[in-house]
Scaffold this active site. Structure first.
Site, PDB file in Angstrom:
ATOM      1  N   HIS A  80       0.952  -1.174  -0.504  1.00  0.00           N
ATOM      2  CA  HIS A  80       0.245   0.369   0.003  1.00  0.00           C
ATOM      3  C   HIS A  80       1.114   1.565  -0.471  1.00  0.00           C
ATOM      4  CE1 HIS A  80       0.789  -0.494   4.488  1.00  0.00           C
ATOM      5  NE2 HIS A  80       0.754   0.354   5.006  1.00  0.00           N
ATOM      6  N   CYS A 164     -30.992  -1.716  -9.413  1.00  0.00           N
ATOM      7  CA  CYS A 164     -32.531  -2.323  -8.867  1.00  0.00           C
ATOM      8  C   CYS A 164     -33.542  -2.097  -9.604  1.00  0.00           C
ATOM      9  CB  CYS A 164     -32.610  -1.785  -7.136  1.00  0.00           C
ATOM     10  SG  CYS A 164     -32.233  -0.905  -6.775  1.00  0.00           S
TER      11      CYS A 164
END
Length: 418
Positions: A80, A164
């Site tokens: 990271h 959705c």
């Protein structure tokens, strides 16, 4: 928005989390690769279920990085940290409610949250989620907290049909808008990304106006609305509350996303809209290209061709100067900026430009040539120009992209003490 440079590439680290909107990200990777960005992609575990790492590797020309790579034995330093050091710009798209929560609460559980905690570079944030999730109090509070991060450029989710099948706010911002945000940060590269227009209200006009001749014909001009729109987006990226009043636009409609705007048609519509909004703004940019002429008679019927000449001769009139009219109500704490397209040399135009500033009652006038190859109208055109004030300032901005010009122009205007 071309960024091609044979000397160096801008390094973009793209963090992809597990919203269904992740399926749009390969197109963004392909788009950025074609523009000569160097891209590395990081996939969360949930995002890995939605898009194939191999696809991203091929499109980006770099291996796709997965959560399980975080503590790989082949790493010589924490992954990271290495990725944060490598990148010039970060993008998190889509940003989910889960990752947002981890980020703002300091939870570094996972590779992407660890990157977000360690990063100090500019980062573009593109949220995407169901409307009810986006409107959830906890999510809204987390998102509001994120706005206090100085290196974060947030793009609000768009309104539309969601996965959705509900219609609402929660769609990921368009890829073209994400790329525009990158272009803005590149333009701002000599300065740390800053939100220096927070709590400022900016009113911007753009595009052309249209005046009907009759039921079938009209008068207009070549303005595409690109310059006004880019001024609006740059001001928004820098933290301002922006309203954009514009005529019909001849540009990619995705680039309008996130701007509060009002579409008008005629000069009458424009001045009516401005009178309603002008008193509330701190800065006013009058970039609209207003048609110089209009018809002062009924235009609801089509005039026969053999009568059109007589119709024009009897009913043609000049459109009043809108900036001059609006400037009469200008407050002492407001800054008004006019625009002037010209042909020929700046030496020939200079006297006329200085006279216009006084006549129009504005604080600044930006003059740009439109008779040079590759400059003038359209989104892809480049521009240069001179910013004049009412005294002796004459600030030159060399030929550059329109978004870079918009950024430099705003920077100069807000830096000058009235």
């Amino acid at each position: 928005m071309k960024t091609k440079n044979t000397d160096s590439k801008i390094k973009v680290l793209l963090l992809i989390t597990g919203s269904i909107a992740a399926v749009r990200i390969p197109l963004l990777v392909s788009q950025l690769a074609k523009e000569n960005f160097e891209i590395r992609c990081v996939l969360s575990k949930n995002a890995e279920r939605l898009i194939k790492p191999l696809s991203l590797s091929i499109l980006s020309r770099n291996p796709c990085i997965l959560e399980n790579d975080q503590w790989s034995n082949i790493q010589s330093k924490p992954l990271h940290i290495e990725l944060c050091n490598w990148a010039d710009i970060l993008i998190i798209a889509p940003l989910t409610a889960t990752t947002l929560s981890k980020w703002v609460t300091g939870n570094a559980d996972g590779l992407i949250p660890s990157i977000l905690m360690a990063n100090m570079k500019p980062i573009i944030v593109a949220p995407a989620m169901n409307t009810q999730m986006w409107l959830n109090k906890a999510v809204k509070k987390n998102y509001e907290n994120l706005q206090n991060y100085e290196n974060v450029l947030s793009l609000q989710p768009s309104e539309g049909l969601l996965a959705c099948d509900a219609f609402g706010t929660g769609k990921i911002p368009p890829n073209d808008l994400i790329q525009l945000a990158i272009e803005f940060i590149i333009s701002d590269s000599q300065n740390t990304y800053r939100k220096d227009l927070l709590n400022k209200e900016i009113l911007i006009t753009g595009g052309c106006t249209i005046e009907n001749i009759d039921a079938a014909r009209h008068i207009t001009n070549k303005s595409s609305g690109a310059m006004g729109l880019l001024l609006a987006q740059v001001a928004r990226f820098r933290g301002a509350q922006v309203k954009y009043v514009h005529g019909p636009l001849k540009i990619d409609k995705d680039l309008i996303d996130g701007i509060k705007r009002y579409e008008i048609e005629t000069s009458f519509d424009l001045i009516k809209a401005l009178k309603n909004e002008i008193s509330n703004c701190d800065y006013f940019f009058m970039n609209a290209a207003v048609s110089d002429f209009k018809i002062n008679s009924d235009t609801s019927a089509k005039i026969p061709k053999n009568k059109i000449n007589d119709h024009l001769n009897k009913n043609f009139e000049l459109v009043p100067d809108i900036l001059q009219t609006i400037s009469k109500s200008k407050k002492d704490n407001q800054v008004f900026v006019g625009f002037c397209a010209f042909t020929g040399s700046i030496d020939e135009a200079r006297i006329t430009i200085k006279e216009k500033i006084i006549k129009k009652g504005c604080d600044y006038l930006f003059a740009n040539p439109i008779d040079l190859e590759g400059q003038g109208f359209g989104f892809s055109a480049q521009n240069e120009g001179w910013l004049f004030d009412t005294k002796n300032m004459e600030h030159y901005i060399k030929k550059t992209s329109k978004i870079d010009l918009a950024n430099k122009l705003i920077t100069k205007i807000i830096s000058v003490k009235k």
